[in-house]
Design a protein around this motif. Structure first.
Motif, PDB file in Angstrom:
ATOM      1  N   HIS A 208       0.842  -1.205   0.000  1.00 43.35           N
ATOM      2  CA  HIS A 208       0.000   0.000   0.000  1.00 43.35           C
ATOM      3  C   HIS A 208       0.876   1.255   0.000  1.00 43.35           C
ATOM      4  CE1 HIS A 208      -3.552   2.444   0.919  1.00 43.35           C
ATOM      5  NE2 HIS A 208      -2.812   3.086   1.803  1.00 43.35           N
ATOM      6  N   HIS A 209       1.938   1.223   0.784  1.00 45.89           N
ATOM      7  CA  HIS A 209       2.768   2.421   0.894  1.00 45.89           C
ATOM      8  C   HIS A 209       3.758   2.555  -0.259  1.00 45.89           C
ATOM      9  CE1 HIS A 209       0.873   2.534   4.842  1.00 45.89           C
ATOM     10  NE2 HIS A 209       1.017   3.835   4.697  1.00 45.89           N
ATOM     11  N   ALA A 210       4.057   1.464  -0.933  1.00 42.34           N
ATOM     12  CA  ALA A 210       4.783   1.604  -2.204  1.00 42.34           C
ATOM     13  C   ALA A 210       3.925   2.481  -3.107  1.00 42.34           C
ATOM     14  CB  ALA A 210       5.006   0.230  -2.833  1.00 42.34           C
ATOM     15  N   GLY A 211       2.623   2.271  -3.038  1.00 40.75           N
ATOM     16  CA  GLY A 211       1.687   3.077  -3.824  1.00 40.75           C
ATOM     17  C   GLY A 211       1.730   4.547  -3.426  1.00 40.75           C
ATOM     18  N   TRP A 212       1.753   4.828  -2.148  1.00 38.33           N
ATOM     19  CA  TRP A 212       1.824   6.238  -1.721  1.00 38.33           C
ATOM     20  C   TRP A 212       3.143   6.870  -2.180  1.00 38.33           C
ATOM     21  CZ3 TRP A 212      -2.269   8.753  -1.161  1.00 38.33           C
ATOM     22  CH2 TRP A 212      -3.367   8.305  -0.421  1.00 38.33           C
TER      23      TRP A 212
ATOM     24  N   GLU B  91       4.232  12.490  -4.931  1.00 40.94           N
ATOM     25  CA  GLU B  91       4.625  13.812  -5.428  1.00 40.94           C
ATOM     26  C   GLU B  91       3.402  14.604  -5.872  1.00 40.94           C
ATOM     27  OE1 GLU B  91       7.235  12.196  -8.261  1.00 40.94           O
ATOM     28  OE2 GLU B  91       8.908  12.100  -6.859  1.00 40.94           O
ATOM     29  N   ARG B  92       2.409  13.903  -6.391  1.00 40.71           N
ATOM     30  CA  ARG B  92       1.197  14.601  -6.827  1.00 40.71           C
ATOM     31  C   ARG B  92       0.211  14.740  -5.659  1.00 40.71           C
ATOM     32  NH1 ARG B  92      -0.815  11.130 -10.359  1.00 40.71           N
ATOM     33  NH2 ARG B  92       0.998  11.467 -11.676  1.00 40.71           N
ATOM     34  N   GLU B  93       0.030  13.654  -4.925  1.00 39.62           N
ATOM     35  CA  GLU B  93      -0.980  13.657  -3.868  1.00 39.62           C
ATOM     36  C   GLU B  93      -0.606  14.546  -2.682  1.00 39.62           C
ATOM     37  OE1 GLU B  93      -4.036  12.063  -3.554  1.00 39.62           O
ATOM     38  OE2 GLU B  93      -3.860  11.693  -5.701  1.00 39.62           O
ATOM     39  N   PHE B  94       0.687  14.674  -2.427  1.00 43.15           N
ATOM     40  CA  PHE B  94       1.128  15.488  -1.289  1.00 43.15           C
ATOM     41  C   PHE B  94       2.081  16.575  -1.775  1.00 43.15           C
ATOM     42  CE2 PHE B  94       0.346  11.148   0.422  1.00 43.15           C
ATOM     43  CZ  PHE B  94      -0.758  11.452   1.196  1.00 43.15           C
ATOM     44  N   ALA B  95       1.671  17.223  -2.870  1.00 42.34           N
ATOM     45  CA  ALA B  95       2.550  18.220  -3.490  1.00 42.34           C
ATOM     46  C   ALA B  95       2.885  19.368  -2.544  1.00 42.34           C
ATOM     47  CB  ALA B  95       1.884  18.753  -4.752  1.00 42.34           C
ATOM     48  N   ASP B  96       2.016  19.626  -1.569  1.00 41.57           N
ATOM     49  CA  ASP B  96       2.258  20.747  -0.644  1.00 41.57           C
ATOM     50  C   ASP B  96       3.049  20.327   0.578  1.00 41.57           C
ATOM     51  OD1 ASP B  96       0.712  22.217  -2.323  1.00 41.57           O
ATOM     52  OD2 ASP B  96      -1.126  21.991  -1.154  1.00 41.57           O
ATOM     53  N   HIS B  97       3.645  19.150   0.522  1.00 41.49           N
ATOM     54  CA  HIS B  97       4.301  18.637   1.731  1.00 41.49           C
ATOM     55  C   HIS B  97       5.743  18.203   1.475  1.00 41.49           C
ATOM     56  CE1 HIS B  97       0.099  18.448   2.974  1.00 41.49           C
ATOM     57  NE2 HIS B  97       0.549  18.434   4.212  1.00 41.49           N
ATOM     58  N   LEU B  98       6.469  18.114   2.580  1.00 43.95           N
ATOM     59  CA  LEU B  98       7.851  17.608   2.562  1.00 43.95           C
ATOM     60  C   LEU B  98       7.957  16.512   3.611  1.00 43.95           C
ATOM     61  CD1 LEU B  98       9.572  21.103   2.730  1.00 43.95           C
ATOM     62  CD2 LEU B  98       9.622  19.559   0.757  1.00 43.95           C
ATOM     63  N   PRO B  99       8.952  15.623   3.468  1.00 43.09           N
ATOM     64  CA  PRO B  99       9.133  14.642   4.548  1.00 43.09           C
ATOM     65  C   PRO B  99       9.515  15.349   5.844  1.00 43.09           C
ATOM     66  CG  PRO B  99      10.861  14.454   2.865  1.00 43.09           C
ATOM     67  CD  PRO B  99       9.866  15.425   2.352  1.00 43.09           C
TER      68      PRO B  99
ATOM     69  N   ALA C 295       6.784   1.586   6.882  1.00 40.06           N
ATOM     70  CA  ALA C 295       6.329   1.754   5.492  1.00 40.06           C
ATOM     71  C   ALA C 295       5.909   3.202   5.191  1.00 40.06           C
ATOM     72  CB  ALA C 295       5.209   0.751   5.189  1.00 40.06           C
ATOM     73  N   PRO C 296       5.045   3.824   6.004  1.00 42.14           N
ATOM     74  CA  PRO C 296       4.672   5.212   5.667  1.00 42.14           C
ATOM     75  C   PRO C 296       5.841   6.175   5.803  1.00 42.14           C
ATOM     76  CG  PRO C 296       3.683   4.554   7.768  1.00 42.14           C
ATOM     77  CD  PRO C 296       4.293   3.334   7.170  1.00 42.14           C
ATOM     78  N   ALA C 297       6.711   5.934   6.804  1.00 40.98           N
ATOM     79  CA  ALA C 297       7.848   6.845   7.001  1.00 40.98           C
ATOM     80  C   ALA C 297       8.723   6.858   5.750  1.00 40.98           C
ATOM     81  CB  ALA C 297       8.657   6.407   8.226  1.00 40.98           C
ATOM     82  N   LEU C 298       9.020   5.673   5.253  1.00 47.73           N
ATOM     83  CA  LEU C 298       9.892   5.570   4.077  1.00 47.73           C
ATOM     84  C   LEU C 298       9.198   6.092   2.820  1.00 47.73           C
ATOM     85  CD1 LEU C 298      11.923   4.155   5.773  1.00 47.73           C
ATOM     86  CD2 LEU C 298      11.824   2.161   4.282  1.00 47.73           C
ATOM     87  N   ALA C 299       7.915   5.770   2.684  1.00 48.27           N
ATOM     88  CA  ALA C 299       7.179   6.220   1.489  1.00 48.27           C
ATOM     89  C   ALA C 299       7.222   7.739   1.394  1.00 48.27           C
ATOM     90  CB  ALA C 299       5.739   5.730   1.556  1.00 48.27           C
TER      91      ALA C 299
END
Ligand code: NDP
Length: 791
Positions: A141-145, A150-158, A180-184
């Motif tokens: 699932h997080h490979a998908g995120w 880049e598009r879905e969270f364009a306003d965000h940074l890690p 998984a989410p941290a790395l994605a």
């Protein structure tokens, strides 16, 4: 023995899973497991080690390195070095890495399952069919995120370097939920598994190495609570994600206060399992087996409090006991057992102690008559019935195979009993009347609700609690946001030190004729202490007075806000109308407010008017979002849906910053109101008069009494009362760095959600920093309601 004799007897034979490969893995590390830092395995710098045991037999399994300060330093340094390059990879490249890890987990699923069972004591049936497949699903699932991030969270940074501390009850699954989410999202990780159960994390490290994950992206430091506290306190870490007990969650909140670290806490629970008279009784009984005897009851969201409607209570408990008679407890590697071993003698002793306390407090004890293995950490499935709602057994998280039961008469009583807990992690509701079940789902205080089901999890659906069960969500889009930071806040610089209080230079002729009161419960109220504070212009001329709010005034305001729950129940359309109307009324007085801003801050007339206009626009924006910042519908891999509902957080305190006295006040308060929260706001301390002028706008609008309360005074003093108040669910503090630190440190009583600017100055005119999801996200909490369907 003939085949026919099995039909007479119908007893289970042993069906042991082979542990050959797992033992070979352990044998390869007979010299001791080491930390995984910067892509390689390294011994602890201090040379300290500890042993881990097999709960089912009590035998030692392995020796592990105990992480000390130097080890944590090395892991953080490796993660820091790797973070930039990892974040710079394209989403697709990161997706490939996560996909490779998902495939690795699937290829080694059996080994992971057996090692987990040996180390934790949980049945192989569960590790094989639940823990490991769900962990693989998490990486997919997080490979998908990562791919679409880049598009879905364009306003965000890690966020950066993330410290993750996980418990022993789902060792590998919790690793997957965190890593998984941290790395994605482009972060790198320093993870500490639980002292009792580190082996699958170290096996995973080997898989990461084999999958070619760049060095430093994942670092695993083994150790005990002390190692965990070194991670929590480490200055080089940008976020802590913790799952474990509420007590340790509090310590971590305190350790991170004022550090600027992001924090998510997934803590304990005492979740209700509510059975109505019209429930499918057989289904509900099987549900209980899954709710409390899954994983020996060592589950944070275990349905450990059975609430059963009075009319069916007697038969229900009788049938439940009959079902308990068939449960099998035994060696966890046996594929035919229902319950394995308790993780450690310490936990076994705690369970036993709490059961004895329940009996001493008057509960009736029933334990499944199943034979227990002669050695190892085993405890029978247990039911404590007739417990009093306030008793230890009904309130304390036992974290073992112990169900407590109570009865209720009406749906309202069920809700009251369900919510009579300091926790709010999950709830399970059983009724064949969908309208009733969904009505109760809306009313229970919990982050996750299962309708006619229990313990359903999926990588795409958020999981997490309310109240003392912690804050933040894991899984789904909401879980991804916990590992990202908004670009809109990146430009913030430290707020310049406040100018020293101006020397009083006299009175403005027309300004001191009235002392602005407080605004509590829809009325202007004198401060309890009857003191007032002078308000000066930036030139030192006294231009007015405001009430000096005290502890008592805050308490009154919180009480008024608590009573105003009609606002939280009002329709979004209704709230939008009220907010639009506030904007309209502010617009009618725009010149007056602009003049006030000029008098307070010496802003030019044009600038002051721009601040008023921006405030009107903010009110319109909040009104617009009231019925648009909605939840989602997840379609997890089961026949049914999981609704991600945006619920108000409750009563929220807001400490406004000194600057932009009208615009910051409106920017913070309006989204909270839009989402149905009730607010106690403390306006800008040096420039409070545009907030007190706002009373007239409020009085001529339709904001119900108590939905917005305003208490002027010292932010520093009022912050203490708000942060320590157990009826305040969240506290937003914008202002001095020390103020944010104090709010975070003192908020641990009821573990309120906090939002602070860490002393950084926000540009209140910049919509990217102050409007939309950036604040709305903090004005709601996601409740995930699982609704499976079909016969
Ligand atoms: P903890 O909360 O102590 O453990 C969770 C993790 O935090 C472990 O990795 C632990 O290390 C680590 N840790 C312990 N102290 C600190 C600290 N001061 N700073 C940072 N990290 C720390 O849970 P326990 O394992 O001790 O279990 C105690 C009780 O907590 C259980 O009986 C149960 O009731 C509850 N619990 C709840 C869980 C949940 O998911 N809600 C999960 C686990 C326990 P280590 O264990 O290695 O020493």
């Amino acid at each position: 023995m003939s085949v026919a004799s099995y039909f007479d007897d119908m007893s289970y034979g042993a069906a042991p899973e082979s542990d050959t490969e797992a033992r070979a893995f352990l044998a390869r590390h007979a010299g001791g497991f080491r930390h995984f830092i910067n892509g390689g395995f390294v011994a602890s710098k201090g040379g300290e080690t500890f042993e881990t045991f097999e709960p089912a037999t009590g035998r030692a399994l392995a020796r592990l390195a105990k992480g000390d300060a130097a080890d944590v330093d090395a892991a953080v340094a490796a993660a820091r070095k790797a973070q930039g390059p990892w974040a710079k990879l394209s989403g697709h490249q990161r997706a490939r890495h996560l996909y490779a890890l998902a495939r690795m987990i699937q290829r080694h699923a059996r080994l992971l399952a057996v090692v987990e069972t040996l180390d934790n004591g949980k049945p192989i049936r569960e590790t094989r069919d639940i823990d490991i497949p769900l962990a693989a699903r998490h990486f997919y699932h997080h490979a998908g995120w990562a791919q679409v991030g880049e598009r879905e969270f364009a306003d965000h940074l890690p966020v950066g370097v993330v410290g993750q501390i996980i418990p022993w009850n789902f060792p590998f699954l919790m690793l997957a939920w965190k890593v998984a989410p941290a790395l994605a999202a482009g972060n790198t990780v320093v993870l500490k598994p639980a002292e009792y159960t580190s082996l699958t994390a170290l096996l995973f490290a080997e898989l990461c190495e084999a999958a070619g994950l760049p060095p430093g992206v994942i670092n695993i430091v083994t150790g005990d609570g002390e190692t965990g506290s070194l991670i929590a306190a480490h200055a080089g870490i940008d976020k802590i994600a913790f799952t474990g007990s509420t007590e340790v969650g509090r310590l971590i909140r305190q350790a991170t206060a004022g550090s600027g670290k992001a924090l998510t806490l997934e803590l304990g629970g005492k979740s209700p399992f509510i059975v109505f008279e019209d429930a499918d009784i057989d289904g509900a009984i099987e549900g209980i087996v899954d709710a409390i005897w899954f994983n020996q009851g060592e589950v944070c969201c275990a349905g450990s409090r059975l609430l059963v409607q009075e009319g069916i209570a007697e038969t229900f408990l009788a049938r439940l006991k009959r079902r308990m008679e068939t449960l099998r407890v035994g060696p966890p590697l046996d594929k035919c057992i229902d319950m394995g071993a308790i993780v450690d003698p310490v936990q076994l002793e705690r369970i036993d102690r709490l059961v004895k306390a329940g009996v001493a407090e008057g509960a009736s004890l029933y334990q499944a008559p199943c034979p227990l293995p002669a050695s190892g950490c085993f405890y029978p499935p247990t039911l404590l019935s007739g417990v009093q709602p306030a008793s230890t057994a009904a309130q304390e998280e036992i974290f073992g195979p112990v169900l407590v039961s109570m009865t209720f008469r009406t749906p309202d009583e069920a809700v009251m009993l369900a919510n009579n807990s300091r926790y709010g992690l999950a709830a399970s509701i059983w009724s064949e009347t969908i309208g009733l079940a969904l009505d109760i789902a809306a009313k229970v205080q919990a982050g996750v609700v299962w309708v006619n089901a229990t313990n359903l999890f999926d990588a795409g659906a958020g999981f997490g609690g309310v109240k003392e069960s912690g804050f933040g969500r894991e899984g789904g889009r909401e879980g991804m946001l916990e590992y990202l930071k908004p670009k809109g806040w990146e430009k913030r610089k430290p707020r310049p030190a406040a100018a020293s209080a101006p020397n009083p230079a006299g009175f403005a002729p027309a300004g001191v004729d009235r002392t602005a009161k407080l605004f509590i419960g829809g009325k202007q109220a004198r401060p309890d202490g009857n003191y007032s504070l002078p308000v000066y212009s930036s030139k030192g001329v006294q231009i007015g007075e405001v009430g000096e709010g005290s502890r008592k005034d805050i308490r009154n305001a919180v009480e008024a806000a608590r009573k105003a729950d009609g606002w939280s129940k009002a329709s979004a359309h209704n709230r939008a109308q009220v907010l639009y109307y506030l904007g309209e009324n502010l617009s009618a007085r725009a010149d007056e407010f602009a003049a006030r801003l000029t008098a307070m801050t010496s802003a030019s007339a044009a600038k002051a008017l721009a601040e008023v206009e921006a405030s009107i626009s903010r009110l319109f924006s909040a009104a617009a979002y009231a019925d648009k910042y909605e939840g989602r519908v997840h379609v997890p891999p089961l026949r049914g849906v999981a609704l991600a509902l945006h619920e108000p957080v409750g009563v929220v305190g807001v400490l406004c910053p000194p600057e932009a006295p009208l615009l910051a006040f409106v920017s913070l308060v309006a989204p909270l109101l839009a989402m149905g929260n009730r607010v106690v706001a403390v306006p800008s301390e040096p420039h409070p008069l545009s907030a007190t002028d706002f009373y007239q706008v409020l009085e001529t609008s339709d904001v119900p009494a108590g939905a917005l309360n305003i208490v002027t005074g010292s932010a520093e003093t009022l912050a203490t009362t708000l942060a320590e108040h157990d009826d305040v669910d969240a506290l937003w503090a914008f202002g001095a760095k020390a103020l944010g630190e104090k709010v975070e440190r003192l908020s641990t009583g009821n573990l309120k959600r906090t939002l602070t600017d860490n002393g950084l100055l926000t540009d209140w005119h910049d919509p990217a920093a102050t409007e939309g999801e950036i604040l709305l996200r903090h004005a709601v909490q996601v409740k995930t309601v699982w609704i499976p369907y079909g016969e």
